[in-house]
Design an enzyme around this catalytic site. Structure first.
Site, PDB file in Angstrom:
ATOM      1  N   LYS A   1       0.873  -1.223  -0.031  1.00 58.62           N
ATOM      2  CA  LYS A   1       0.099  -0.014  -0.062  1.00 58.62           C
ATOM      3  C   LYS A   1       0.865   1.205  -0.024  1.00 58.62           C
ATOM      4  O   LYS A   1       0.507   2.236  -0.727  1.00 58.62           O
ATOM      5  CB  LYS A   1      -0.823  -0.129   1.346  1.00 58.62           C
TER       6      LYS A   1
ATOM      7  N   ILE B   1       7.387   6.572  17.119  1.00 58.77           N
ATOM      8  CA  ILE B   1       7.071   7.346  15.761  1.00 58.77           C
ATOM      9  C   ILE B   1       6.017   8.206  16.089  1.00 58.77           C
ATOM     10  O   ILE B   1       5.698   9.371  15.869  1.00 58.77           O
ATOM     11  CB  ILE B   1       7.126   6.523  14.652  1.00 58.77           C
TER      12      ILE B   1
ATOM     13  N   ARG C   1      -0.129  14.031  13.095  1.00 62.94           N
ATOM     14  CA  ARG C   1       0.096  13.966  11.872  1.00 62.94           C
ATOM     15  C   ARG C   1       0.483  15.007  10.963  1.00 62.94           C
ATOM     16  O   ARG C   1      -0.216  15.395   9.884  1.00 62.94           O
ATOM     17  CB  ARG C   1      -0.811  12.973  10.905  1.00 62.94           C
TER      18      ARG C   1
ATOM     19  N   ARG D   1      -4.964  10.317   4.401  1.00 63.35           N
ATOM     20  CA  ARG D   1      -4.110  11.498   4.628  1.00 63.35           C
ATOM     21  C   ARG D   1      -3.083  11.342   3.791  1.00 63.35           C
ATOM     22  O   ARG D   1      -2.415  12.412   3.384  1.00 63.35           O
ATOM     23  CB  ARG D   1      -3.659  11.544   5.987  1.00 63.35           C
TER      24      ARG D   1
HETATM   25  C1  EPZ Z   1       4.252   6.826   6.669  1.00 62.46           C
HETATM   26  O1  EPZ Z   1       3.267   7.886   7.110  1.00 62.46           O
HETATM   27  C2  EPZ Z   1       3.336   5.763   6.286  1.00 62.46           C
HETATM   28  N1  EPZ Z   1       2.195   5.843   5.504  1.00 62.46           N
HETATM   29  C3  EPZ Z   1       2.747   5.186   7.814  1.00 62.46           C
HETATM   30  O2  EPZ Z   1       1.899   4.144   7.345  1.00 62.46           O
HETATM   31  C4  EPZ Z   1       3.651   4.750   8.607  1.00 62.46           C
HETATM   32  O3  EPZ Z   1       3.367   4.549   9.760  1.00 62.46           O
HETATM   33  C5  EPZ Z   1       4.714   5.995   8.699  1.00 62.46           C
HETATM   34  O4  EPZ Z   1       5.264   6.423   7.456  1.00 62.46           O
HETATM   35  C6  EPZ Z   1       6.122   5.734   9.563  1.00 62.46           C
HETATM   36  O5  EPZ Z   1       6.624   4.899   8.847  1.00 62.46           O
HETATM   37  C7  EPZ Z   1       2.499   6.097   4.056  1.00 62.46           C
HETATM   38  O6  EPZ Z   1       3.471   5.839   3.520  1.00 62.46           O
HETATM   39  C8  EPZ Z   1       1.376   6.273   3.157  1.00 62.46           C
HETATM   40  P1  EPZ Z   1       6.124  10.247   8.507  1.00 62.46           P
HETATM   41  P2  EPZ Z   1       3.902   9.254   7.140  1.00 62.46           P
HETATM   42  O7  EPZ Z   1       6.015  11.262   7.971  1.00 62.46           O
HETATM   43  O8  EPZ Z   1       4.871   9.543   5.982  1.00 62.46           O
HETATM   44  C9  EPZ Z   1       6.106  13.325  12.228  1.00 62.46           C
HETATM   45  C10 EPZ Z   1       0.124   2.695   7.550  1.00 62.46           C
HETATM   46  O9  EPZ Z   1      -0.396   2.157   8.639  1.00 62.46           O
HETATM   47  N2  EPZ Z   1       6.127  14.304  10.901  1.00 62.46           N
HETATM   48  O10 EPZ Z   1       7.287   9.157   8.370  1.00 62.46           O
HETATM   49  O11 EPZ Z   1       2.750  10.014   7.417  1.00 62.46           O
HETATM   50  C11 EPZ Z   1       4.832  12.577  12.464  1.00 62.46           C
HETATM   51  O12 EPZ Z   1       3.993  13.021  13.288  1.00 62.46           O
HETATM   52  C12 EPZ Z   1       0.594   3.952   7.881  1.00 62.46           C
HETATM   53  O13 EPZ Z   1       0.535   2.160   6.566  1.00 62.46           O
HETATM   54  C13 EPZ Z   1       6.092  15.789  11.461  1.00 62.46           C
HETATM   55  O14 EPZ Z   1       6.197  15.916  12.563  1.00 62.46           O
HETATM   56  O15 EPZ Z   1       4.802   9.322   8.442  1.00 62.46           O
HETATM   57  C14 EPZ Z   1       5.380  11.178  12.961  1.00 62.46           C
HETATM   58  O16 EPZ Z   1       5.698  11.422  14.185  1.00 62.46           O
HETATM   59  C15 EPZ Z   1       0.517   4.648   8.981  1.00 62.46           C
HETATM   60  N3  EPZ Z   1       5.711  16.479  10.338  1.00 62.46           N
HETATM   61  C16 EPZ Z   1       7.075  11.012  12.297  1.00 62.46           C
HETATM   62  O17 EPZ Z   1       7.347  12.530  11.786  1.00 62.46           O
HETATM   63  C17 EPZ Z   1       5.846  16.242   9.093  1.00 62.46           C
HETATM   64  O18 EPZ Z   1       5.602  17.002   8.158  1.00 62.46           O
HETATM   65  C18 EPZ Z   1       7.357  10.067  10.832  1.00 62.46           C
HETATM   66  O19 EPZ Z   1       6.019  10.537  10.324  1.00 62.46           O
HETATM   67  C19 EPZ Z   1       5.671  14.994   8.791  1.00 62.46           C
HETATM   68  C20 EPZ Z   1       5.995  13.953   9.653  1.00 62.46           C
END
Ligand code: EPZ
Length: 427
Positions: free
Chosen positions: A22, A334, A121, A92
């Site tokens: 996905k 995370i 998020r 999202r």
């Molecule tokens: C991706 O989400 C995945 N989704 C998530 O999978 C996965 O859990 C996550 O990466 C971590 O591996 C997709 O790829 C579509 P991040 P993403 O940006 O990109 C913070 C699932 O179940 N952050 O790597 O949204 C954030 O809050 C989903 O398949 C900011 O603060 O995650 C988090 O604490 C759930 N500001 C951390 O970084 C930002 O601009 C990592 O988030 C972006 C992120």
């Protein structure tokens, strides 16, 4: 709303084929916006989320056609640059169209995704990256508007946290930027590398694949291409954990074991037998003469960016640890609210205490987990409830399973074929 009924306590036995990832399909579908033309993507899972992304592309003027697990997308005539709230609120990851629209159209208007069950998020890293490449962004009536002032220009973008979709979005905004873009502290997930491979096939110039430093030299043109989605490592990991919870043996095919190094190590430490081939995992947990799963040992995990333990497998792993010898310490680093499954697992008799971002799981003896109604709250929590339901004695009912349908293709069918007594019933 439909629900799932599971008559648990049965060992799993047989072979399960893993679908496309996905979290690779979503960025690669978004990448078809970058250049006009007809793209063919193979191994695209048919999920609620991929259907949402295809609807979003259609809203922007694209057309698409699915033939089995391949999808042909034509983005020659993009007519819009706005991702509406009613689509974004359900997924999202719609924010992944921001980067490609900036490159293709010089502007984008995407509804702010808002938070979700597992956390706030935010997308501040995405927006800051676009600004560093020469775009102007502003928030207005729940939408984020981004516009290129003169042209996208290469720059150094540093991520405070290695954001997966943040890296993907900035990557897609940089491929035609004038000059060189360096993305530091980039995410190294296999899904990011899958996107790098597709962009390279389109004519992009990207160095540093699989590392935390990506160097992009802007090009003047890109071409539509054909690409294949990598196997879903989270789906594969979920089934390996499931057979640990029930006992038995599963051959998990069309997966990539090299994408799950830490999970495999942790399952072996718990006492499971894990054999790996080039594209398969054989996960087994011995059962005794009465068909009862042998006792596993409690193991500690801390979720980390790749290649650490994936946060997307934390809930499922906890569903394994609730029936182990000893105490398992599970630390979620995370997301700030990724223990929604705990209260549901406690309804089955699990002994779990939460202390901030840490869950202390006191394993209970095998067969002391008893079925109870549960409610899914988010995608991976719902998978955790299925794993627990497969292990629990009696019939478990799980409601709000639309969460599950977002990220697992044909899970009920796949589990039924390996001995699970599981069915989807009208709610
Ligand atoms: C991706 O989400 C995945 N989704 C998530 O999978 C996965 O859990 C996550 O990466 C971590 O591996 C997709 O790829 C579509 P991040 P993403 O940006 O990109 C913070 C699932 O179940 N952050 O790597 O949204 C954030 O809050 C989903 O398949 C900011 O603060 O995650 C988090 O604490 C759930 N500001 C951390 O970084 C930002 O601009 C990592 O988030 C972006 C992120």
């Amino acid at each position: 709303m439909d629900k799932i009924q599971i008559n648990g306590g049965r060992p799993l036995q047989g072979s399960i084929k893993v679908s496309g990832a996905k979290n690779a399909a979503l960025p690669l579908l978004a990448a078809t916006i970058l250049a006009p033309g007809t793209y063919t993507l193979h191994n695209v899972p048919d999920l609620r989320d991929t259907r949402t992304m295809l609807m979003l592309l259609q809203t922007l003027g694209a057309s698409w056609e699915r033939s089995g697990s391949s999808v042909q997308i034509n983005t020659a005539d993009l007519t819009g640059a706005e991702a509406p709230y009613d689509l974004v609120k359900t997924m999202r990851a719609s924010v992944l169209v921001l980067g490609p629209l900036l490159t293709r159209a010089g502007c984008a208007r995407v509804s702010l995704p808002g938070g979700c069950a597992i956390g706030a998020r935010p997308i501040n890293f995405h927006l800051r990256g676009f600004e560093q490449l020469g775009a102007v962004t502003r928030l207005e009536s729940g939408y984020v508007e981004a516009r290129v002032q003169d042209e996208l220009t290469g720059n150094t973008v540093y991520f405070d946290i290695p954001s997966v979709t943040g890296t993907e979005n900035v990557l897609m905004a940089s491929v035609k930027a004038t000059g060189v873009t360096t993305i530091r502290n980039a995410a190294k997930e296999p899904e990011v590398s899958n996107l790098v491979d597709m962009l390279t096939a389109m004519g992009a110039k990207i160095e540093g694949r699989n590392t935390d430093c990506l160097t992009v030299t802007g090009v003047t043109s890109l071409q539509a291409t054909e690409a294949t989605i990598i196997p879903d490592r989270i789906e594969a990991g979920t089934y390996a954990i499931a057979v640990g919870a029930t006992g038995g043996e599963l051959e998990i095919t069309q997966c990539d074991p090299s994408h799950l190094p830490v999970l495999i190590e942790k399952l072996r430490a718990a006492g499971m037998e894990i054999a790996t081939g080039k594209k398969s995992i054989i996960a087994s947990c011995p059962v005794n003469s009465r068909g009862e799963r042998c006792s596993l040992q409690a193991v500690n995990i801390t979720t980390m960016p790749y290649p650490g333990f994936p946060t997307d497998l934390q809930a499922q792993f906890m569903a394994l640890m609730i029936q182990c010898n000893g105490t398992s310490i599970i630390h979620e680093t995370i997301f700030e609210n990724r223990f929604m499954h705990v209260a549901e697992l406690q309804r089955l008799g699990a002994k779990i205490n939460i202390d901030g971002a840490t869950a202390i799981v006191n394993g209970i003896a095998r067969n002391n987990l008893f079925a109870a109604p549960m409610m899914a709250t988010d995608l991976r929590a719902s998978a955790s409830l299925v794993v627990a339901g497969l292990a629990a004695s009696g019939t478990t009912e799980i409601t709000r399973i639309y969460h599950l349908e977002r990220g697992y293709e044909n899970m009920v069918e796949k589990l039924s074929q390996v001995g699970a007594k599981i069915k989807q019933v009208a709610g």
